[in-house]
Design an enzyme around this catalytic site. Structure first.
Site, short mmCIF file in Angstrom:
data_model
loop_
_atom_site.label_atom_id
_atom_site.label_comp_id
_atom_site.label_asym_id
_atom_site.label_seq_id
_atom_site.Cartn_x
_atom_site.Cartn_y
_atom_site.Cartn_z
CG HIS A 1 -1.69 -1.38 1.25
ND1 HIS A 1 -2.64 -1.79 0.34
CD2 HIS A 1 -1.51 -2.43 2.10
CE1 HIS A 1 -3.05 -3.02 0.64
NE2 HIS A 1 -2.38 -3.44 1.70
CD GLU B 1 -2.06 -3.94 4.92
OE1 GLU B 1 -1.47 -4.90 4.37
OE2 GLU B 1 -3.26 -3.66 4.70
CG HIS C 1 0.66 -6.98 2.23
ND1 HIS C 1 -0.24 -6.08 1.69
CD2 HIS C 1 1.58 -7.21 1.26
CE1 HIS C 1 0.11 -5.79 0.45
NE2 HIS C 1 1.22 -6.47 0.16
CD GLU D 1 -1.78 -10.36 4.42
OE1 GLU D 1 -1.59 -9.42 5.22
OE2 GLU D 1 -2.41 -10.21 3.34
#
Length: 262
Positions: free
Chosen positions: A57, A94, A149, A227
């Site tokens: 992101h 995030e 992430h 993750e």
């Protein structure tokens, strides 16, 4: 032969017997002795290796919806160029988490001798698209690509998992096996270094294969996504919000990359 007084000969004999031996010529002449040659430094573990780190992101994504929502081709379909990511209940985003972990990971790998390339230069920009992120790894000839992430699953879900590229015949045949080795190395090191469990809501033993993620589908280099925890879970979120724990995460990720590459 030069004659020496008997007293000097006797003194010389006494010094030799005591183990003093002859005085080096340089010291006799008052010239400083040359310093001992230092041993050659041990080659750094990842010298000659290139690692691409992809912090998921970006901080400016939310302010540019039309730009990040445009569709891009990921081989198995089309998806948004990028997304805003998730956040903890207290509002820790995030994109900030992934940037912080990546920023901690980079100097660790550099000290090991690796060339490190980031897919974005800061946490203030927009994108880049998942297609561009994959292209950065490809163009760099990366020996390993790691996309970082934080998940946004149900609140009862906790733990981490590593996502591997699924096989897309004719597209990533040469990438799947080395990516799995990379993923296993990172999974094992991350579990050991952080103490976090494997995710209890997705994957098997901390691993999952997917063919719907552009960053994995389009990579021509060994690639995985991690993750690091579930930001919707209070326990995971507390750890992910802690700078000291994020440092532990970075150290563990570096250990996994080194295990794969060294």
């Amino acid at each position: 032969m030069r004659a020496y007084p008997m007293a000097l000969l006797a003194l010389a004999a006494l010094c030799t017997a005591c183990g003093g031996g002859a005085v080096p010529a340089a010291k006799e002449a008052g010239v400083p002795a040359a310093p001992a040659t230092a041993q050659s430094p041990t080659p750094r573990a990842l010298s000659g290796k290139t690692v691409v780190i992809d912090p998921g992101h970006n901080g400016g994504n939310a302010a540019h919806p039309s730009e990040i929502n445009r569709k891009v081709d990921i081989i198995t379909g089309t998806k948004a160029c990028n997304t805003t990511g998730t956040q903890t209940a207290s509002g820790y985003p995030e994109h900030a988490f992934t940037w912080d972990v990546a920023s901690r990971l980079r100097p660790i790998l550099q000290r090991m001798g690796a060339k490190v390339v980031l897919t974005r230069p800061d946490d203030k920009g927009v994108g880049p698209c998942v297609t561009e992120r994959a292209a950065i790894g490809n163009e760099a000839g990366a020996d390993a690509v790691l996309s970082i992430h934080g998940d946004g699953a149900r609140t009862s879900g906790h733990g981490f998992h590593v996502i591997l590229p699924g096989l897309l015949p004719g597209h990533n045949d040469d990438v799947v096996r080395p990516s799995r080795r990379l993923g296993v190395a990172i999974r094992d090191a991350y579990r050991k270094g952080t103490g976090l469990p494997y995710a209890n809501y997705v994957g098997v033993n901390g691993l999952q294969s997917r063919t719907d993620l552009g960053g994995l589908n389009l990579s021509k280099r060994p690639v995985v996504m991690i993750e690091c925890g579930n930001m919707a879970n209070a326990g995971d979120a507390a750890k992910m919000s802690d700078p000291a724990f994020r440092q532990r995460m970075a150290v563990a990720l570096a250990a996994g990359i080194r295990r794969y590459l060294d």
